[in-house]
Design a protein around this motif. Structure first.
Motif, mmCIF file in Angstrom:
data_model
loop_
_atom_site.group_PDB
_atom_site.id
_atom_site.type_symbol
_atom_site.label_atom_id
_atom_site.label_comp_id
_atom_site.label_asym_id
_atom_site.label_seq_id
_atom_site.Cartn_x
_atom_site.Cartn_y
_atom_site.Cartn_z
ATOM 1 N N LEU A 199 48.044 43.767 20.143
ATOM 2 C CA LEU A 199 49.461 43.411 20.046
ATOM 3 C C LEU A 199 50.049 43.795 18.694
ATOM 4 N N ARG A 200 49.306 43.562 17.621
ATOM 5 C CA ARG A 200 49.816 43.921 16.295
ATOM 6 C C ARG A 200 49.928 45.439 16.145
ATOM 7 N N ASP A 201 48.970 46.169 16.710
ATOM 8 C CA ASP A 201 49.046 47.629 16.658
ATOM 9 C C ASP A 201 50.287 48.140 17.388
ATOM 10 N N ILE A 202 50.577 47.556 18.552
ATOM 11 C CA ILE A 202 51.747 47.985 19.327
ATOM 12 C C ILE A 202 53.022 47.699 18.550
ATOM 13 N N ASP A 203 53.137 46.494 17.998
ATOM 14 C CA ASP A 203 54.333 46.133 17.240
ATOM 15 C C ASP A 203 54.513 47.042 16.019
ATOM 16 N N ALA A 204 53.406 47.338 15.337
ATOM 17 C CA ALA A 204 53.488 48.188 14.147
ATOM 18 C C ALA A 204 53.911 49.605 14.516
ATOM 19 N N PHE A 205 53.397 50.123 15.619
ATOM 20 C CA PHE A 205 53.795 51.462 16.071
ATOM 21 C C PHE A 205 55.286 51.494 16.398
ATOM 22 N N CYS A 206 55.733 50.509 17.165
ATOM 23 C CA CYS A 206 57.128 50.509 17.613
ATOM 24 C C CYS A 206 58.106 50.303 16.472
ATOM 25 N N ALA A 207 57.649 49.694 15.392
ATOM 26 C CA ALA A 207 58.516 49.502 14.229
ATOM 27 C C ALA A 207 58.850 50.825 13.553
ATOM 28 N N ARG A 208 58.132 51.890 13.901
ATOM 29 C CA ARG A 208 58.315 53.176 13.222
ATOM 30 C C ARG A 208 59.137 54.185 14.021
ATOM 31 N N ILE A 209 59.596 53.831 15.190
ATOM 32 C CA ILE A 209 60.185 54.846 16.073
ATOM 33 C C ILE A 209 61.471 55.444 15.530
ATOM 34 N N GLY A 210 62.141 54.751 14.606
ATOM 35 C CA GLY A 210 63.365 55.313 14.046
ATOM 36 C C GLY A 210 63.129 56.371 12.987
ATOM 37 N N GLU A 211 61.877 56.626 12.645
ATOM 38 C CA GLU A 211 61.565 57.563 11.562
ATOM 39 C C GLU A 211 61.800 59.025 11.934
ATOM 40 N N VAL A 212 61.808 59.329 13.233
ATOM 41 C CA VAL A 212 61.738 60.738 13.643
ATOM 42 C C VAL A 212 62.881 61.149 14.559
ATOM 43 N N GLY A 213 64.022 60.470 14.481
ATOM 44 C CA GLY A 213 65.181 60.870 15.259
ATOM 45 C C GLY A 213 65.138 60.371 16.689
ATOM 46 N N HIS A 214 65.961 60.994 17.544
ATOM 47 C CA HIS A 214 66.119 60.495 18.907
ATOM 48 C C HIS A 214 65.981 61.586 19.971
ATOM 49 N N GLY A 215 65.638 62.797 19.585
ATOM 50 C CA GLY A 215 65.501 63.883 20.555
ATOM 51 C C GLY A 215 64.151 63.892 21.228
ATOM 52 N N THR A 216 63.845 64.986 21.957
ATOM 53 C CA THR A 216 62.577 65.079 22.689
ATOM 54 C C THR A 216 61.979 66.461 22.493
ATOM 55 N N GLU A 217 61.473 66.705 21.292
ATOM 56 C CA GLU A 217 60.878 68.006 20.947
ATOM 57 C C GLU A 217 59.399 67.988 21.313
ATOM 58 N N THR A 218 59.132 67.961 22.624
ATOM 59 C CA THR A 218 57.766 67.757 23.102
ATOM 60 C C THR A 218 56.849 68.929 22.766
ATOM 61 N N VAL A 219 57.269 70.141 23.050
ATOM 62 C CA VAL A 219 56.413 71.302 22.799
ATOM 63 C C VAL A 219 56.111 71.415 21.308
ATOM 64 N N ARG A 220 57.121 71.236 20.487
ATOM 65 C CA ARG A 220 56.914 71.293 19.041
ATOM 66 C C ARG A 220 55.893 70.250 18.588
ATOM 67 N N ALA A 221 56.019 69.023 19.087
ATOM 68 C CA ALA A 221 55.098 67.958 18.694
ATOM 69 C C ALA A 221 53.670 68.287 19.112
ATOM 70 N N LEU A 222 53.496 68.815 20.315
ATOM 71 C CA LEU A 222 52.163 69.174 20.790
ATOM 72 C C LEU A 222 51.555 70.264 19.905
ATOM 73 N N ARG A 223 52.339 71.275 19.595
ATOM 74 C CA ARG A 223 51.812 72.392 18.808
ATOM 75 C C ARG A 223 51.457 71.962 17.388
ATOM 76 N N GLU A 224 52.190 70.978 16.859
ATOM 77 C CA GLU A 224 51.949 70.571 15.470
ATOM 78 C C GLU A 224 50.870 69.499 15.340
ATOM 79 N N THR A 225 50.505 68.838 16.429
ATOM 80 C CA THR A 225 49.547 67.727 16.331
ATOM 81 C C THR A 225 48.230 67.995 17.042
ATOM 82 N N TYR A 226 48.210 68.946 17.967
ATOM 83 C CA TYR A 226 46.939 69.236 18.640
ATOM 84 C C TYR A 226 45.982 69.899 17.650
ATOM 85 N N ASP A 227 44.768 69.362 17.576
ATOM 86 C CA ASP A 227 43.801 69.861 16.591
ATOM 87 C C ASP A 227 42.388 69.781 17.169
ATOM 88 N N GLY A 228 42.141 70.541 18.223
ATOM 89 C CA GLY A 228 40.810 70.602 18.800
ATOM 90 C C GLY A 228 40.401 69.369 19.592
#
Length: 528
Positions: free
Chosen positions: A413-442
């Protein structure tokens, strides 16, 4: 022009379209579209991109098309939807449209069973008839009458009568009995008396309760008590037994007392309350000031894995209770309950990238009555996997992305709350392909939790790059679709690309089975 009886144009396999946000997307086949929409569709509720009426029409049309094409598949689907998936409204709507479409097409076998399978609670025969008559008119075909009658014999009992046969219902028990001509179950000799009593009290006839109905008789005795004496009952030493004997729910007790639900009232009815009723009233317990001893009974149930398993509650129900509860009294027990609700989550070998869409469309609640958002569902998925000892990289994304460190063996529960507290850090769009390409690492697998309405990502093709193409083709990708919109950014027809819907622990099971190399199959086949 008929509102519901329209055919659904079959898309070509792997048909291309665009998401609501203009990204490269795909159209599913009718069965896949139906299953995905069914497990996330809160009937009658708007979503970010789709109005309730349009969404419900799409659902009805899909059901009608598939029911005519494959009745046996539809029957298994409806039974699974009401049973394993625990989707009440969606299963009733599916059964009604399936039967209506099949009868219009001259298909008569199996329709009775479809209706019966959609009814899992005693108020649902009436709910089904209300939907049927409101949608198709008062005429009831024989399969509908017989299917509802089968459900009535299976579900109607004394406590059901007391809880659900109220003036607030458009179809009372007696109305259902008269419309369907349902006969009592011969293996339940008391049920004939119950049916007669339901008819008598509906029509203002002799309301003397037969001796064969002890719970109804006990309730009648309580109802005959003068109002001035009722407030004294909860404080009596045998109050819990008196209320239980009369099948008194907390809602019925609140109305019967004609006064406030104080600590004594809550403590008296607490042993008769189901787990879901208890966790929905944690705030009320605190505000009334129930004793630590009474609260401990609730805490013990929340910490009992067998009780949680029997309750069949979705994991996010405990997150919702955590959000609604005003005190820390319940926190550790709700954490334990949530963990128990996902006790069957299998360990996933290797590294898993869990990418959670935190865009504006994902911050809405999963239903109008819930405290849980679509983002919460994603955070819960990642946090539970980490709690089970899996090697998880949890990432939130919108226009940009953030990595969130999980506490292995810590509080989900604390992990979920802490994650959700950060959602405003990265805007409101849906750059899915960009996120996948920048975070996938094997990683050995990728789990994308989203409504699959990705923004366009430019590439050589005119429609741009799809989400399915954003990681190497040999890496399994699982799209957990929390909303079920028709265009999807993930191409589920490609090898190694799987789209899943729903909020239960079955999500984890399905990811594990598909990761292990089992071919894609329908959820009721996976359940085995």
């Amino acid at each position: 022009m008929s509102k519901f009886n329209r055919s659904v144009k079959k898309p070509a396999r792997n048909a291309l379209t665009v998401t609501h946000e203009g990204g490269k997307a795909y159209v599913r086949d009718a069965k896949s579209d139906l299953v995905l929409l069914a497990v996330v569709n809160m009937v009658g509720e708007d979503t970010f991109y789709e109005k309730a009426a349009d969404r419900d029409d799409r659902y009805a049309n899909l059901v009608r098309t598939v029911a005519v094409e494959d009745g046996e598949w539809t029957a298994r689907f409806v039974a699974w939807l009401r049973g394993e998936a625990q989707m009440r409204s969606a299963s009733l709507v599916a059964a009604a449209h399936a039967v209506h479409a099949r009868l219009r097409a001259g298909l008569h076998g199996g329709n009775r069973q479809l209706v019966d399978a959609a009814c899992g609670r005693p108020d649902e025969p009436g709910e089904f008839l209300a939907y049927w008559t409101g949608t198709f008119g008062r005429a009831l075909p024989k399969p509908v009458k017989r299917g509802v009658g089968d459900a009535v014999r299976r579900l109607y009992g004394e406590k059901a009568l007391l809880k659900y046969d109220t003036d607030s219902k458009g179809f009372r028990f007696a109305d259902v009995l008269e419309l369907t001509h349902a006969a009592p179950d011969p293996e339940k000799p008391w049920q004939g008396e119950l049916f007669r009593h339901a008819l008598d009290r509906r029509h203002g006839r002799d309301e003397t309760v037969p001796e064969t109905l002890p719970t109804v008789r006990a309730r009648a005795e309580l109802m005959a008590m003068p109002e001035v004496e009722r407030q004294l009952v909860p404080a009596q030493p045998d109050a819990a037994e008196v209320l239980a004997r009369a099948g008194m729910t907390w809602e019925a007790l609140a109305g019967w007392l004609q006064g406030p639900m104080d600590a004594a009232a809550w403590e008296a009815v607490l042993p008769s309350m189901g787990l879901m009723a208890q966790i929905r009233n944690l705030r009320n317990f605190d505000e009334a000031g129930i004793s630590d001893e009474a609260a401990q009974r609730v805490l013990d149930r929340l910490r009992d894995p067998q009780v949680i398993a029997r309750s069949r509650q979705f994991p996010y129900r405990f997150l919702s209770a955590h959000r609604a509860a005003p005190s820390q009294r319940w926190g550790h027990a709700l954490d334990a309950a949530l963990t128990a609700a996902t006790a069957n989550v299998p360990a996933l070998p290797g590294r898993t990238l869990v990418l959670v869409d935190t865009s504006a469309s994902m911050t809405g609640r999963v239903s109008g009555r819930s405290q849980v958002t679509h983002v919460d569902v994603g955070a819960l998925f990642g946090a539970v996997l980490a709690a089970r000892g899996c090697d998880v990289d949890l990432v939130g994304f919108a226009n940009g992305h953030f990595r969130h460190a999980l506490t292995h063996g810590g509080s989900v529960l604390r992990d979920i709350d802490a994650f959700c507290a950060r959602i405003g850090e990265v805007g409101h769009g849906t750059e899915t392909v960009r996120a996948l390409r920048e975070t996938y690492d094997g990683h050995e697998r990728v789990v994308l939790i989203s409504d699959m309405q990705a923004f366009r990502y430019d590439g050589r093709e005119s429609r741009g790059v799809s989400v399915s193409e954003a990681v190497p083709p040999e890496v399994p990708m699982f799209g957990v679709n929390t909303t079920g919109y028709a265009p999807s950014a993930l191409d589920g027809t490609r090898p190694g690309r799987h789209e899943i819907g729903g909020f239960s622990d079955k999500l984890f099971t399905m990811v594990s089975l598909l990761s292990a190399g089992r071919g894609a199959s329908w959820p009721w086949e996976r359940a085995a």
